[in-house]
Design an enzyme around this catalytic site. Structure first.
Site, PDB file in Angstrom:
ATOM      1  N   GLY A 363       0.806  -1.207   0.000  1.00  0.00           N
ATOM      2  CA  GLY A 363       0.000   0.000   0.000  1.00  0.00           C
ATOM      3  C   GLY A 363       0.840   1.258   0.000  1.00  0.00           C
ATOM      4  CB  SER A 364       0.336   4.539  -1.197  1.00  0.00           C
ATOM      5  OG  SER A 364       0.662   3.862  -2.411  1.00  0.00           O
ATOM      6  CE  LYS A 380       0.970  -0.288   4.387  1.00  0.00           C
ATOM      7  NZ  LYS A 380       1.974  -1.162   4.997  1.00  0.00           N
ATOM      8  CG  ASP A 476       7.059  -5.982   6.637  1.00  0.00           C
ATOM      9  OD1 ASP A 476       8.109  -6.467   6.186  1.00  0.00           O
ATOM     10  OD2 ASP A 476       6.388  -5.121   6.028  1.00  0.00           O
TER      11      ASP A 476
END
Length: 671
Positions: A363-364, A380, A476
């Site tokens: 995502g951005s 996000k 992550d």
């Protein structure tokens, strides 16, 4: 001495007595000079005793306040005492039938005798486009509005509303009254006829009653509009009472014929027979031809304005459809965490590229400022093409959002719309850690700052692994997900891939997720993420911070991929591990700390998960609460060869001499 004490008691008793006394005033018409009435705007008093708030001047405001402050509370932090007011008013228009008036008037309790910033038209002189809805207004009002404004959700163009700090009424009703047989009778506010109003507030029950009746009729037993609201946070100890009115683009006049007010008691009744008469030409009748022509022109302009309002309403409706959201039944339990898409859209200015903070495979991220609170946020935006498991995913995200730790980026909430999911975090002003490490950055961190970041992230991982109510596996951990706040404290963020499991139980996830270079060999083989795979990624992060290099780098003319883990291990094997440190560190650093961080990074990123320390042990090493073991390259290499042997037996590929496979590089380890 006794006389002094007695005098003190008498003074205190007199003060308490005065503070509890009632207060009232009455105006049966307004006779000049009016020393106790403060006029503002175009308000005036006519020679016959009418309080004229506005005349036929367009786009103007008029206000009249009792010039002395009234004590509504016995103490600054106390509760508002009961109060009551009654008045007679009339609104007339000079527009031919069908009549059109703009706009209305309001009874007001405000901190000042006069509201300087109020604008005309729909704001009635009370507020403006920026102040409407602000809790700092400290304004209580009862509006008598003759224009329906979609902006304020008005029910119609002839209504009475109770307002608190905003013209969006907490309760409203069409103007009228209930007769003795409990039948409702309409009243037209712009009929030009005088009307009676009673406003009562009960300080014990906090009930607000607004009652209307035609002139010369007694007060109905049933109020027109009621609401229960404690006004103690709205009304301050000393306040002013009065009226505010405004005109729009139509010719109209607003009069108050009589007014009384009572504090800690009922307002005195008005002597209706003593009130002044309204002007003979108050309503439209027998106007000169020139005046009729002028009125016709104004009517045409008003009609155009009405068309414009209709266009604006349609525009607003379309925008509401644009921001429409579907709330499924299962989301009701997350209502406190779910945020409105419209707020996020305006906060990020439509998710424009100008506000883009970064983007990746999941995502951005956009910077935003919440419209009401002005809080800086990071949003996000994740594409959700598959709806499978969405409920479980949102449930875990919301659960993780309940975590609170100084080294975690707070998850403020989420929003779901169509095929997209939005995760909302606190905005970290100094960005992500990776921009301070690679490719000779313009701004870098000294060793003290880096070591503080390392310890902060270690503390965060220990918290989510062992110290929270459930085990959270981040999945992550990487430099771009370590964010720095205003004091350059490291905060672990982006829990979009995180998973929950109970203490002592195994996670059910069997899907490989994360970022190449940070993936543990056991994670790639089994697809199962554990706390040990988080420790592996943290080990790679330690090496990044100490070396200023990426986890995987392309080197030499053959474009071979080189793992940072292998590079640092090579330096150690040659007996000069400190040569792996970042040259941007300069000369001011603790050599023992740098060496420990490098070796700890290699230990955490060991190919055997059983050889990796827990985050509790890591934190003890970093804080100096435990002595880091005196390891040599041989201590790590032997176990690494054993793991590679198992790897061969299960038939998975390993790195060839050419080193061209990224997966092979991750699995090699060289130890």
């Amino acid at each position: 001495m006794f006389v002094k004490q007695l005098l003190t008691v008498v003074l205190v008793s007199q003060f308490l007595k005065s503070s509890s006394q009632s207060f009232n005033f009455t105006y049966n018409g307004f006779r000049r000079p009016l020393n106790d009435i403060y006029l503002q705007g175009i308000a005036t008093v006519t020679p016959i005793g009418l309080l004229e708030l506005t005349d036929t001047t367009v786009q103007q405001t008029g206000q009249a306040f009792y010039a002395r402050s009234i004590r509504f509370k016995d103490s600054p932090n106390g509760t508002v005492s009961s109060f009551s007011t009654t008045f007679v008013f009339a609104i007339g228009t000079q527009i031919p039938p069908p009549p059109l008036s703009g706009h209305g008037l309001a009874f007001v309790v405000a901190p000042y005798f006069g509201i300087q910033s109020g604008t005309p038209s729909q704001y009635l002189g009370l507020f403006n486009v920026t102040s409407n809805g602000n809790d700092t207004n400290h304004v209580f009002a009862v509006e008598f509005d003759t224009i329906q404004s979609a902006e304020f959700d008005d029910p119609d163009d002839n209504h009475v509303g109770i307002d608190i700090n905003s013209l969006i009424s907490i309760n409203s009703s069409s103007a009228g009254y209930w007769n003795e047989t409990n039948q409702f009778n309409n009243l037209s506010l712009i009929s030009g006829a005088p009307m009676q109003v009673w406003v009562d507030y009960d300080g014990l029950t906090h009930k607000i009653d607004v009652t209307m009746a035609p002139f010369n009729e007694s007060k109905p037993s049933r109020p027109l509009v009621s609401a229960v609201r404690d006004l103690s946070s709205v009304i301050q100890q000393e306040m002013f009472v009065g009226f505010s009115s405004a005109t729009g683009s139509s010719l109209s006049e607003h009069y108050v014929l009589g007014w009384s007010f009572g504090m800690k008691g009922k307002a005195p009744p008005l002597a209706l027979s003593k009130l002044p008469n309204l002007p003979i030409d108050f309503n439209y009748s027998g106007l000169p031809v020139g005046a009729v022509a002028l009125i016709t022109i104004i009517s045409s302009v008003s009609f155009f304005i009405i068309l414009l309002i209709i266009f604006l309403v349609r525009f607003i409706v379309r925008r509401r459809r644009k921001f429409a959201e579907e709330l499924e039944d299962w989301e009701t339990q997350f209502a406190k965490t779910r945020m409105k898409f419209k707020d996020l859209y305006y906060a990020t200015k439509g998710f424009k590229k100008k506000g883009l903070l970064g983007s990746g495979g999941f995502g951005s991220v956009y910077k935003g400022v919440m419209p009401k609170t002005k809080k800086n946020i990071a949003v996000k935006r994740v594409s959700n093409e598959s709806r499978q498991g969405l409920k479980e995913f949102v449930s875990e995200i919301v659960s993780i959002g309940r975590m609170s730790h100084r080294n975690l980026v707070p998850l403020l909430g989420y929003c779901r719309r169509k095929d997209e999911l939005y995760l909302v975090y606190d905005y970290m002003p100094n960005g992500s850690l990776d921009k301070y490490l690679y490719n000779n950055p313009e701004v870098t961190l000294n060793w003290r700052q880096r070591f503080k970041v390392i310890k902060g992230i270690a503390s965060a991982l220990f918290f989510i692994h062992e110290d929270w109510e459930q085990v959270v596996i981040h999945r992550d951990v990487k430099a771009s997900n370590v964010l720095l706040d205003a004091e350059h404290n490291g905060r672990l963020g982006d829990f979009g891939l995180a998973r929950l499991c109970g203490h002592g139980s195994d996670p059910l996830t069997t899907h490989v997720a994360g970022t190449w270079g940070y993936l543990a060999p056991d994670h790639i083989r089994t697809g199962k993420a554990t706390t040990a795979t988080d420790v592996f990624a943290f080990g790679v992060l330690l090496l990044e911070v100490a070396c200023g290099r990426r986890p995987i780098e392309i080197q030499n003319e053959r474009s071979e991929r080189v793992l940072l883990v292998d590079l640092v291990f090579g330096f150690w094997n040659e007996g000069n591990i400190l040569d792996a440190k970042d040259p941007n560190l300069g000369t001011e650093y603790d050599q023992r700390e740098v060496e420990m961080v490098l070796k700890l990074g290699l230990l955490c990123s060991h190919s055997d998960p059983l050889a990796r320390p827990t985050m509790r042990q890591v934190l003890n090493y970093l804080n100096g609460d435990a002595l880091f073991p005196d390891l040599s390259p041989l201590d790590l290499r032997g176990n690494g060869v054993m793991m590679l042997g198992i790897h061969h037996r299960v038939g998975e590929p390993v790195m060839s001499n050419g080193g061209s496979s990224m997966v092979d590089s991750v699995l090699s380890g060289g130890r």
